[in-house]
Write a protein that holds these residues in place. Structure first.
Motif, PDB file in Angstrom:
ATOM      1  N   GLU A  57      10.010  11.455  -5.058  1.00 39.12           N
ATOM      2  CA  GLU A  57      10.401  10.393  -5.953  1.00 39.12           C
ATOM      3  C   GLU A  57       9.532   9.148  -6.402  1.00 39.12           C
ATOM      4  O   GLU A  57      10.139   8.625  -7.110  1.00 39.12           O
ATOM      5  CB  GLU A  57      11.740   9.815  -5.085  1.00 39.12           C
ATOM      6  CG  GLU A  57      12.961  10.778  -4.857  1.00 39.12           C
ATOM      7  CD  GLU A  57      13.474  11.262  -6.073  1.00 39.12           C
ATOM      8  OE1 GLU A  57      13.120  12.544  -6.833  1.00 39.12           O
ATOM      9  OE2 GLU A  57      14.278  10.658  -7.069  1.00 39.12           O
ATOM     10  N   GLY A  58       8.492   8.781  -5.633  1.00 38.35           N
ATOM     11  CA  GLY A  58       7.513   7.823  -5.804  1.00 38.35           C
ATOM     12  C   GLY A  58       7.263   7.942  -7.282  1.00 38.35           C
ATOM     13  O   GLY A  58       6.594   7.020  -7.931  1.00 38.35           O
ATOM     14  N   ALA A  59       7.153   9.067  -7.843  1.00 40.44           N
ATOM     15  CA  ALA A  59       6.584   9.590  -9.203  1.00 40.44           C
ATOM     16  C   ALA A  59       7.531   8.479 -10.215  1.00 40.44           C
ATOM     17  O   ALA A  59       7.098   8.525 -11.118  1.00 40.44           O
ATOM     18  CB  ALA A  59       6.952  10.914  -9.337  1.00 40.44           C
ATOM     19  N   LYS A  60       8.651   8.569  -9.725  1.00 38.14           N
ATOM     20  CA  LYS A  60       9.657   7.787 -10.791  1.00 38.14           C
ATOM     21  C   LYS A  60       9.712   6.334 -10.339  1.00 38.14           C
ATOM     22  O   LYS A  60      10.531   5.609 -11.118  1.00 38.14           O
ATOM     23  CB  LYS A  60      11.046   8.381 -10.631  1.00 38.14           C
ATOM     24  CG  LYS A  60      11.091   9.761 -10.945  1.00 38.14           C
ATOM     25  CD  LYS A  60      12.483  10.375 -10.638  1.00 38.14           C
ATOM     26  CE  LYS A  60      12.811  11.672 -10.596  1.00 38.14           C
ATOM     27  NZ  LYS A  60      13.998  12.265  -9.577  1.00 38.14           N
ATOM     28  N   MET A  61       8.838   5.882  -9.601  1.00 41.44           N
ATOM     29  CA  MET A  61       9.148   4.356  -9.079  1.00 41.44           C
ATOM     30  C   MET A  61       7.953   3.496  -9.299  1.00 41.44           C
ATOM     31  O   MET A  61       7.515   2.496  -8.487  1.00 41.44           O
ATOM     32  CB  MET A  61       9.354   4.420  -7.596  1.00 41.44           C
ATOM     33  CG  MET A  61      10.794   4.982  -7.426  1.00 41.44           C
ATOM     34  SD  MET A  61      11.013   4.824  -5.621  1.00 41.44           S
ATOM     35  CE  MET A  61      10.880   3.174  -5.016  1.00 41.44           C
ATOM     36  N   GLN A  62       6.938   4.003 -10.122  1.00 44.34           N
ATOM     37  CA  GLN A  62       5.352   3.403 -10.444  1.00 44.34           C
ATOM     38  C   GLN A  62       5.572   2.059 -10.846  1.00 44.34           C
ATOM     39  O   GLN A  62       4.760   1.120 -10.604  1.00 44.34           O
ATOM     40  CB  GLN A  62       4.761   4.280 -11.181  1.00 44.34           C
ATOM     41  CG  GLN A  62       4.391   5.583 -10.657  1.00 44.34           C
ATOM     42  CD  GLN A  62       3.549   5.455  -9.097  1.00 44.34           C
ATOM     43  OE1 GLN A  62       2.435   4.813  -9.255  1.00 44.34           O
ATOM     44  NE2 GLN A  62       4.157   5.652  -8.119  1.00 44.34           N
ATOM     45  N   ASP A  63       6.741   1.651 -11.524  1.00 44.95           N
ATOM     46  CA  ASP A  63       7.051   0.074 -11.759  1.00 44.95           C
ATOM     47  C   ASP A  63       7.477  -0.739 -10.414  1.00 44.95           C
ATOM     48  O   ASP A  63       7.579  -1.811 -10.626  1.00 44.95           O
ATOM     49  CB  ASP A  63       8.241   0.028 -12.777  1.00 44.95           C
ATOM     50  CG  ASP A  63       9.618   0.688 -12.447  1.00 44.95           C
ATOM     51  OD1 ASP A  63       9.444   1.550 -11.384  1.00 44.95           O
ATOM     52  OD2 ASP A  63      10.404   0.329 -12.765  1.00 44.95           O
ATOM     53  N   ARG A  64       7.519   0.101  -9.471  1.00 49.77           N
ATOM     54  CA  ARG A  64       7.854  -0.647  -8.403  1.00 49.77           C
ATOM     55  C   ARG A  64       6.788  -0.918  -7.338  1.00 49.77           C
ATOM     56  O   ARG A  64       6.817  -1.317  -6.059  1.00 49.77           O
ATOM     57  CB  ARG A  64       9.198  -0.575  -7.706  1.00 49.77           C
ATOM     58  CG  ARG A  64      10.375  -0.414  -8.615  1.00 49.77           C
ATOM     59  CD  ARG A  64      11.592  -0.173  -8.082  1.00 49.77           C
ATOM     60  NE  ARG A  64      12.162  -1.172  -7.115  1.00 49.77           N
ATOM     61  CZ  ARG A  64      13.286  -0.843  -6.360  1.00 49.77           C
ATOM     62  NH1 ARG A  64      13.925   0.068  -6.354  1.00 49.77           N
ATOM     63  NH2 ARG A  64      13.599  -2.078  -5.593  1.00 49.77           N
ATOM     64  N   VAL A  65       5.422  -0.379  -7.511  1.00 49.32           N
ATOM     65  CA  VAL A  65       4.370  -0.410  -6.711  1.00 49.32           C
ATOM     66  C   VAL A  65       3.876  -1.767  -6.561  1.00 49.32           C
ATOM     67  O   VAL A  65       3.898  -2.609  -7.774  1.00 49.32           O
ATOM     68  CB  VAL A  65       3.299   0.702  -7.452  1.00 49.32           C
ATOM     69  CG1 VAL A  65       2.009   0.360  -6.580  1.00 49.32           C
ATOM     70  CG2 VAL A  65       3.502   1.746  -7.620  1.00 49.32           C
ATOM     71  N   VAL A  66       3.549  -2.008  -5.399  1.00 47.45           N
ATOM     72  CA  VAL A  66       3.008  -3.301  -4.971  1.00 47.45           C
ATOM     73  C   VAL A  66       1.535  -3.148  -4.547  1.00 47.45           C
ATOM     74  O   VAL A  66       1.326  -2.418  -3.742  1.00 47.45           O
ATOM     75  CB  VAL A  66       3.693  -4.121  -3.847  1.00 47.45           C
ATOM     76  CG1 VAL A  66       2.856  -5.488  -3.724  1.00 47.45           C
ATOM     77  CG2 VAL A  66       5.020  -4.488  -4.071  1.00 47.45           C
TER      78      VAL A  66
END
Ligand code: SAM
Length: 340
Positions: A207-216
Motif C-alpha cells: 500500500e506504500g505505493a499509493k502513499m508516496q505523497d506522505r513520505v517523510v
C-alpha cells in the motif's frame, strides 16, 4: 485500471551489485499472515493469504534453512507477515540457533504476541529482536494498524526488555500527517528502555505505493531530531543491513537509525535474499522475480536448495527501482508476503 506508480525523483540510477556472487543474508517470511493491517502495507485485514497447502511445513523450513546455509548464507532474520503467529516459530528459532555456521539470528515482530513469546524465543537462542511500533498514542496506533491495541504491544516491548536479548530495536515507519510529530518522543522513550529507535521512510511496495505523497524523507526526519543528534555523518553497521545511524548528542552509547528506502538506494553490495512463506526465493524486495524453492526443500537435500538459491540469485537486479510498477505488481511485491 492499473495505477502507474510514481517515479521516485530522488532515487539514484541503478547501482551495480558488484561482486556479491551469492547471498550471505536471508529474510524468511515464516508466514504471510498478520494480525494487523498497517496502512502502508496492506489495504485491509482480508486481502488474502497464501493457500494453506502451499505454505512450507516445518520439515521443509528446516531443509530450506540447511540449504541456505549450504549456499553460503550466514545471517538470518525471521519475519513475515507476523512471524509470532506461526505455531512453530520457537522451534524454527531453536533449529537456526543450533547451526554453527549461522553468525547472526534476528526476528522482526509487531509484538502483539511478544508478551508470551519473548522469554521462550530468547531461551531458544534468539539474540536480537526488532519491534515495529509506529506510535505511542493509542488512537493513532489503532488507526495506523487498523485496529491494533497499543497496550498489548507495550506489554510485548516490556517482555522483550526483560528477556535479555543482545539488542532490541524499534522500527517506526514515518507517515506525514500522522506520526511525524512523534519522532523525538519515540526516540527518548526507546532510549529510556535501552532500545535503539529507527525511523523508516514509506517505500513504494504494498500500500506504500499509493502513499508516496506522505513520505517523510530521512533528511527531514533528521532535522526534526537535530536537538537529540550529534553532528555526525550517518553510518551503516558493517554487515547489518541498510540502516544508517547517528549517535545521540549527549550520550555516545545511544543512537538513532534511519532506513531511507525511498530517498536513497543501497543496492551496491546487497547480499540479501528473501524466502516467501510458500518457499519462493526472491532476490530483491522491489521485483516480482523469484524462483520456486518448495520442491527443492521437500527433497530435504541441501544441495537441491542451494541450486534453487543460485538460480534465484542469478535474477538479482543490478539496482532496486520501483519504476514501472503497476498497482497489481506492487501488490505482488507486498512486503508481508516476501518478508519485510
Ligand atoms: N509483522 C512484523 C512487523 O510488523 O514487524 C514483520 C513484518 S513487517 C512487513 C516488517 C517491517 O516492514 C515493519 O517494520 C513494517 O513497518 C515495514 N513495512 C511494511 N511495509 C512498508 C512500506 N511500504 N514501507 C516501509 N516499511 C514498511
Amino acid at each position: 485500471m492499473p495505477l502507474k506508480l510514481p517515479l521516485l525523483p530522488s532515487v539514484a540510477p541503478a547501482t551495480p551489485r558488484a561482486e556479491v556472487v551469492s547471498p550471505r543474508s536471508v529474510r524468511l517470511s515464516l508466514t504471510d499472515r498478520c494480525d494487523l493491517a498497517c496502512v502502508y502495507c496492506r489495504p485491509h485485514r482480508h486481502d488474502g493469504y497464501v493457500d494453506a497447502e502451499k505454505r512450507l511445513d516445518l520439515a521443509s523450513w528446516t531443509a530450506m534453512i540447511d540449504g541456505l546455509v549450504h549456499a553460503g548464507v550466514r545471517r538470518v532474520r525471521i519475519t513475515g507477515g507476523e512471524p509470532l503467529l506461526h505455531p512453530g516459530v520457537v522451534d524454527v528459532v531453536r533449529r537456526i540457533a543450533s547451526l554453527p555456521l549461522v553468525e547472526d539470528l534476528a526476528l522482526t515482530t509487531n509484538a502483539t504476541r511478544l508478551a508470551e513469546l519473548a522469554a521462550p524465543l530468547r531461551a531458544a537462542g534468539l539474540r536480537r529482536i526488532t519491534i515495529s511500533l509506529d506510535s505511542l498514542e493509542a488512537d493513532r496506533f489503532w488507526r495506523l494498524t487498523r485496529g491494533g491495541r497499543l497496550a498489548r504491544v507495550l506489554a510485548g516491548v516490556d517482555a522483550a526488555c526483560a528477556a535479555g536479548f543482545d539488542e532490541v530495536k524499534l522500527n517506526t515507519v514515518v507517515v506525514r500527517g500522522e506520526n511525524d510529530g512523534e519522532l523525538g518522543a519515540i526516540a527518548e522513550w526507546a532510549w529510556a528502555r535501552g532500545i535503539v529507535p529507527r525511523f523508516l521512510e514509506v517505500m513504494a511496495v504494498g500500500e506504500g505505493a499509493k502513499m508516496q505523497d506522505r513520505v517523510v524523507a530521512g533528511v527531514e526526519m533528521r532535522a526534526a531530531l537535530a536537538h537529540l543528534l550529534a553532528d555526525d555523518t550517518p553510518a551503516r553497521d558493517p554487515d547489518r543491513g541498510p540502516a544508517k545511524y547517528i549517535r545521540a548528542r549527549h550520550d555516545a552509547r545511544k543512537r538513532i537509525g534511519f532506513i531511507t528506502g525511498t530517498s536513497d538506494t543501497y543496492c551496491a553490495g546487497c547480499d540479501r535474499l528473501r524466502v516467501a512463506s510458500d518457499g519462493t526465493l526472491r532476490p530483491c524486495l522491489a521485483t516480482e522475480d523469484g524462483v520456486p524453492g518448495e520442491a527443492a526443500a521437500r527433497t530435504g537435500d541441501p544441495a537441491a536448495v542451494a541450486a534453487a538459491v543460485a538460480a534465484a540469485w542469478s535474477q538479482k537486479p543490478d539496482g532496486r527501482t520501483f519504476k514501472g510498477c503497476t498497482e497489481e505488481s506492487a501488490a505482488r511485491v507486498s512486503i508481508r508476503a516476501i518478508g519485510g
